[in-house]
Scaffold this active site. Sequence first.
Site: not given
Ligand code: NCD
Length: 328
Positions: A110, A89, A60-61, A143
């Site tokens: 991320r 490398k 999703r993100t 997050h």
């Molecule tokens: C969450 C995350 O990655 O922290 N997911 C997201 O970004 N929607 C929640 C999770 O992975 O449990």
Amino acid sequence: MNHPFHILSSAQFDRKFLDYLAVLTDTIRRFNKSKEGSIYLKGLLAHKRAMLYFTQPSTRTFLSFQSACHILGISTHEIRDSSTSSERKGESIEDSLRTFSSYVDIIIMRTSTPGLCDRIAEYLDHTERPVPIINAGSGPDEHPTQALLDIYTLSRNFVKEGGLDGKTITLVGDLKRGRTVRSLAALLTNYQDVKLRFVSPESFRISEDLRQYLVKKGLDFVETTDFSGSLENTDAVYMTRVQDEYDVAGESAKVDYSQYHLTKDHLGILKDSAIIMHPLPRRQEIDPAIDKDPRAKYWRQERNGMWTRVALLTMIFGVDSQIVLPEL
Ligand code: NCD
């Protein structure tokens, strides 16, 4: 309105920003309903390029950020596995990200390493081409953009009742390692008289730094293991999955997580006006049979993520002023 440069932590936002972002998000959604409006949005940042550096799993993100970029005309590059980049490398993460900054105008990242986004932002700030860094999840730490979309979802659902002030929010699951709960709880300190119920197995209680932050901010909260009892008179329940990717000694297997699953039997306890949220992905925390219940908002929440991120990107690049807002 001050425009953010980096997006690193929930702690950087105040109420004024949150209210503005929500109105901006509503307006962008309205724009996008017409072909003319969506073409206009696509022209706003057509001269910009983004790097999506996602070395931790994401559906999703990643997709909502990518779609948000495309809605604004931003072209995107991606790395989803550091073994395909020169990190393999032996290049340092600093050098890799500095390289991205040579080619793009923003880095959305991320990683599983807490604090890495802050470190990279600080590092790039001292180069000749600093670009904004967006933290799209930093290990079990933060997050912040998930928290922004969660706040948008909450406040829009309570619009008829006067918004989020005074509401009771119940956050359930692996609260120790769940970054979404950490970032959301921190953002909720911006609202008046909000009450939080943290519901988790004993070993997954919120961490001490968050507890202290909430105390410092004067937020009213309780911590409990009683799931069913906490559903009474709550305005929202926010479910999360066990974060077993962070296990170091099989902690997750030692916990009976089934006690923290929302089933159809719980629906009678919840108020008619309550909403059910989940950052997703889910495992068994919410029975899919609940998806049809009008109080289930997690699919809407997921879609809100894209619109909130569009709004955020317009602010970072200072083109929100080109979107006419209603009077605030
Ligand atoms: C969450 C995350 O990655 O922290 N997911 C997201 O970004 N929607 C929640 C999770 O992975 O449990």
